[in-house]
Write a protein that holds these residues in place. Structure first.
Motif, PDB file in Angstrom:
ATOM      1  N   HIS A  79     -14.849 -19.324  -4.996  1.00  0.00           N
ATOM      2  CA  HIS A  79     -14.668 -18.985  -3.496  1.00  0.00           C
ATOM      3  C   HIS A  79     -15.687 -18.287  -3.138  1.00  0.00           C
ATOM      4  N   VAL A  80     -15.973 -18.683  -1.684  1.00  0.00           N
ATOM      5  CA  VAL A  80     -17.003 -18.139  -0.959  1.00  0.00           C
ATOM      6  C   VAL A  80     -16.294 -17.411   0.318  1.00  0.00           C
ATOM      7  N   ARG A  81     -16.502 -16.003   0.710  1.00  0.00           N
ATOM      8  CA  ARG A  81     -15.648 -15.465   1.593  1.00  0.00           C
ATOM      9  C   ARG A  81     -16.312 -15.060   2.873  1.00  0.00           C
ATOM     10  N   TYR A  82     -15.363 -15.311   3.931  1.00  0.00           N
ATOM     11  CA  TYR A  82     -15.865 -15.014   5.219  1.00  0.00           C
ATOM     12  C   TYR A  82     -15.086 -13.653   5.653  1.00  0.00           C
ATOM     13  N   ALA A  83     -15.243 -12.768   5.761  1.00  0.00           N
ATOM     14  CA  ALA A  83     -14.415 -11.487   5.871  1.00  0.00           C
ATOM     15  C   ALA A  83     -13.654 -11.501   7.300  1.00  0.00           C
ATOM     16  N   THR A  84     -12.445 -11.724   7.457  1.00  0.00           N
ATOM     17  CA  THR A  84     -11.630 -11.199   8.864  1.00  0.00           C
ATOM     18  C   THR A  84     -10.940 -10.094   8.736  1.00  0.00           C
ATOM     19  N   THR A  85     -10.446  -9.741   7.284  1.00  0.00           N
ATOM     20  CA  THR A  85      -9.562  -8.391   7.217  1.00  0.00           C
ATOM     21  C   THR A  85     -10.170  -7.920   5.991  1.00  0.00           C
ATOM     22  N   GLY A  86     -10.326  -6.565   6.121  1.00  0.00           N
ATOM     23  CA  GLY A  86     -10.726  -5.829   4.875  1.00  0.00           C
ATOM     24  C   GLY A  86     -12.069  -5.500   4.651  1.00  0.00           C
ATOM     25  N   GLU A  87     -12.469  -4.660   4.012  1.00  0.00           N
ATOM     26  CA  GLU A  87     -13.998  -3.997   3.834  1.00  0.00           C
ATOM     27  C   GLU A  87     -14.625  -5.158   2.837  1.00  0.00           C
ATOM     28  N   LEU A  88     -15.974  -5.000   2.939  1.00  0.00           N
ATOM     29  CA  LEU A  88     -16.735  -5.565   1.930  1.00  0.00           C
ATOM     30  C   LEU A  88     -17.049  -4.987   0.653  1.00  0.00           C
ATOM     31  N   VAL A  90     -15.154  -5.290  -3.745  1.00  0.00           N
ATOM     32  CA  VAL A  90     -14.677  -5.994  -4.913  1.00  0.00           C
ATOM     33  C   VAL A  90     -13.302  -6.091  -4.748  1.00  0.00           C
ATOM     34  N   ALA A  91     -12.543  -5.251  -4.273  1.00  0.00           N
ATOM     35  CA  ALA A  91     -11.013  -5.207  -4.122  1.00  0.00           C
ATOM     36  C   ALA A  91     -10.727  -6.307  -3.188  1.00  0.00           C
ATOM     37  N   ASN A  92     -11.597  -6.675  -2.251  1.00  0.00           N
ATOM     38  CA  ASN A  92     -11.404  -7.731  -1.141  1.00  0.00           C
ATOM     39  C   ASN A  92     -11.640  -9.047  -1.522  1.00  0.00           C
ATOM     40  N   THR A  93     -12.445  -9.039  -2.788  1.00  0.00           N
ATOM     41  CA  THR A  93     -13.157 -10.629  -2.947  1.00  0.00           C
ATOM     42  C   THR A  93     -12.355 -11.357  -3.626  1.00  0.00           C
ATOM     43  N   HIS A  94     -12.262 -12.685  -3.375  1.00  0.00           N
ATOM     44  CA  HIS A  94     -11.420 -13.589  -3.899  1.00  0.00           C
ATOM     45  C   HIS A  94     -12.183 -13.864  -5.435  1.00  0.00           C
ATOM     46  N   PRO A  95     -11.887 -14.463  -6.241  1.00  0.00           N
ATOM     47  CA  PRO A  95     -10.072 -14.857  -6.660  1.00  0.00           C
ATOM     48  C   PRO A  95      -9.479 -13.388  -6.946  1.00  0.00           C
ATOM     49  N   PHE A  96      -8.209 -13.568  -7.070  1.00  0.00           N
ATOM     50  CA  PHE A  96      -7.367 -12.388  -7.389  1.00  0.00           C
ATOM     51  C   PHE A  96      -6.693 -12.914  -8.573  1.00  0.00           C
ATOM     52  N   LEU A  97      -6.357 -11.808  -9.259  1.00  0.00           N
ATOM     53  CA  LEU A  97      -5.540 -12.138 -10.481  1.00  0.00           C
ATOM     54  C   LEU A  97      -4.197 -11.098 -10.400  1.00  0.00           C
ATOM     55  N   GLN A  98      -3.021 -11.898 -10.683  1.00  0.00           N
ATOM     56  CA  GLN A  98      -1.738 -11.037 -10.851  1.00  0.00           C
ATOM     57  C   GLN A  98      -0.949 -12.164 -11.647  1.00  0.00           C
ATOM     58  N   ASP A  99      -0.324 -11.345 -12.633  1.00  0.00           N
ATOM     59  CA  ASP A  99       0.687 -11.625 -13.729  1.00  0.00           C
ATOM     60  C   ASP A  99       0.059 -12.996 -14.496  1.00  0.00           C
ATOM     61  N   GLY A 100      -1.373 -12.737 -14.729  1.00  0.00           N
ATOM     62  CA  GLY A 100      -1.975 -13.986 -15.362  1.00  0.00           C
ATOM     63  C   GLY A 100      -2.144 -15.300 -14.801  1.00  0.00           C
ATOM     64  N   ALA A 129      -4.185  -4.173  -3.962  1.00  0.00           N
ATOM     65  CA  ALA A 129      -5.396  -3.117  -4.040  1.00  0.00           C
ATOM     66  C   ALA A 129      -6.081  -3.132  -2.566  1.00  0.00           C
ATOM     67  N   GLY A 130      -6.240  -4.073  -2.239  1.00  0.00           N
ATOM     68  CA  GLY A 130      -7.201  -4.174  -0.941  1.00  0.00           C
ATOM     69  C   GLY A 130      -6.597  -4.418   0.270  1.00  0.00           C
ATOM     70  N   GLN A 131      -7.410  -4.849   1.420  1.00  0.00           N
ATOM     71  CA  GLN A 131      -6.822  -4.925   2.625  1.00  0.00           C
ATOM     72  C   GLN A 131      -6.705  -6.289   3.165  1.00  0.00           C
ATOM     73  N   THR A 132      -7.065  -7.316   2.305  1.00  0.00           N
ATOM     74  CA  THR A 132      -6.698  -8.870   2.874  1.00  0.00           C
ATOM     75  C   THR A 132      -5.427  -9.207   3.126  1.00  0.00           C
ATOM     76  N   ASP A 133      -5.241 -10.049   4.078  1.00  0.00           N
ATOM     77  CA  ASP A 133      -4.030 -10.987   4.169  1.00  0.00           C
ATOM     78  C   ASP A 133      -3.798 -11.763   2.713  1.00  0.00           C
ATOM     79  N   SER A 134      -4.982 -12.284   2.303  1.00  0.00           N
ATOM     80  CA  SER A 134      -4.874 -13.074   0.937  1.00  0.00           C
ATOM     81  C   SER A 134      -4.310 -12.547  -0.067  1.00  0.00           C
ATOM     82  N   GLU A 135      -4.675 -11.245  -0.360  1.00  0.00           N
ATOM     83  CA  GLU A 135      -3.918 -10.597  -1.582  1.00  0.00           C
ATOM     84  C   GLU A 135      -2.480 -10.361  -1.066  1.00  0.00           C
ATOM     85  N   ARG A 136      -2.073 -10.219  -0.120  1.00  0.00           N
ATOM     86  CA  ARG A 136      -0.673  -9.933   0.292  1.00  0.00           C
ATOM     87  C   ARG A 136       0.149 -11.158   0.159  1.00  0.00           C
ATOM     88  N   VAL A 137      -0.653 -12.305   0.524  1.00  0.00           N
ATOM     89  CA  VAL A 137       0.112 -13.712   0.380  1.00  0.00           C
ATOM     90  C   VAL A 137       0.313 -13.840  -1.209  1.00  0.00           C
TER      91      VAL A 137
END
Length: 291
Positions: A79-88, A90-100, A129-137
């Motif tokens: 993933h290459v990110r263009y930030a629209t929500t959240g600070e720059l 690691v917590a807001n950088t994709h990919p994310f890991l949950q439940d393996g 852990a971060g501010q992004t809409d992605s991690e909330r999704v």
């Protein structure tokens, strides 16, 4: 906008080299924003997930910087990110890991307070852990997967269905993987997401795919089956197929591809470009496909 890449090699463990490129759309277009983060997720030979992420800030002055990783595994998401929500960071950088499971997202949605309230109701607010809409999704999907006793497809459908009915959505392109399975969703038609079916022997060549943002190379995939997802066609292979709006793709351990039109209707409150914030609107600029 953010760029997605997914590679599923079935149960075969392969070595792939990734370059995540921090550059303007073209070297001549120096005024455009640089990416705000790059990352790779991979499941290794023991089905253990690993994330390699770096928040590459927009203020970097380098015209063309490269982050390269040579990784071994069965499934990969980059993933290459263009930030629209959240600070720059690691917590807001994709990919994310949950439940393996590994997750990356390309899109924008509003109504994060509504999403956060739902996360508290289903018990997964603590995963964020971060501010992004992605991690909330992702946390919403995780909550619904848990509610469906680990059925990832059912949880993903219910989570996206809830989002489509309850919050404004501009785009919601998703890649989600385990060590042996991968799901891809394009919803709605706002952003593109492509599938490349390399399962047939008609593709004896090694894997070597490239855009201005992401390059993936694997000699071990010469003549071996694989399924690839990307935000744009990465070579001239005529088998690249644009995934339909609302189409959910599942690739299992045997590389069997199942496609369904899971979301035939647009979101109840579909955002248009004019509805986005200035930062989000700027991040949706067109992309020049190809190498």
């Amino acid at each position: 906008m953010c760029r997605l890449f997914g590679l599923h090699a079935g149960t075969d463990v392969v070595t792939a080299t990734f370059w995540l490129l921090d550059a303007p759309d073209s070297l001549a277009a120096q005024s455009r924003r640089n990416p705000d983060g790059t990352g790779i997720g991979v499941f290794d030979a023991d089905a253990v997930p690993h994330l390699y992420k770096e928040p590459i800030a927009a203020w970097r002055d380098a015209a063309f910087s490269t982050e390269a990783h040579e990784l071994t595994g069965t499934t990969f998401i980059a993933h290459v990110r263009y930030a629209t929500t959240g600070e720059l960071d690691v917590a807001n950088t994709h990919p994310f890991l949950q439940d393996g499971r590994i997750f990356a997202h390309n899109g924008v949605l509003h109504g994060l307070e509504t999403v956060e309230e739902r996360l508290r109701e289903i018990g997964t607010a603590d995963l964020v852990a971060g501010q992004t809409d992605s991690e909330r999704v992702f946390a919403l999907i995780t909550g619904y997967v848990r509610a469906h006793d680990g059925d990832i497809g059912a949880g993903l459908r219910e989570a996206v269905g809830w989002l489509a009915a309850n919050v404004p959505i501009y785009a919601l392109n998703i890649l989600l993987s385990t060590a042996t399975q991968m799901w891809a969703l394009r919803y709605p038609e706002t952003h593109q997401l492509y599938l490349l079916d390399r399962r047939e022997s008609a593709a004896p060549a090694e894997l070597d795919l490239q855009t201005h943002r992401i390059r993936a190379h694997s000699e071990q995939l010469r003549g071996r089956p694989a399924v690839v997802f990307a935000s744009e066609p990465m070579d001239a292979d005529p088998r690249w197929r644009l995934i339909d709006s609302g189409e959910l793709i599942h690739v299992d351990a045997d590389l069997t591809i199942t496609a369904e039109l899971a979301f035939p209707d647009p979101p109840a409150r579909q955002l248009r470009r004019k509805d986005l914030t200035v930062v989000a609107e700027e991040a949706q600029h067109p992309w020049k496909t190809g190498k």
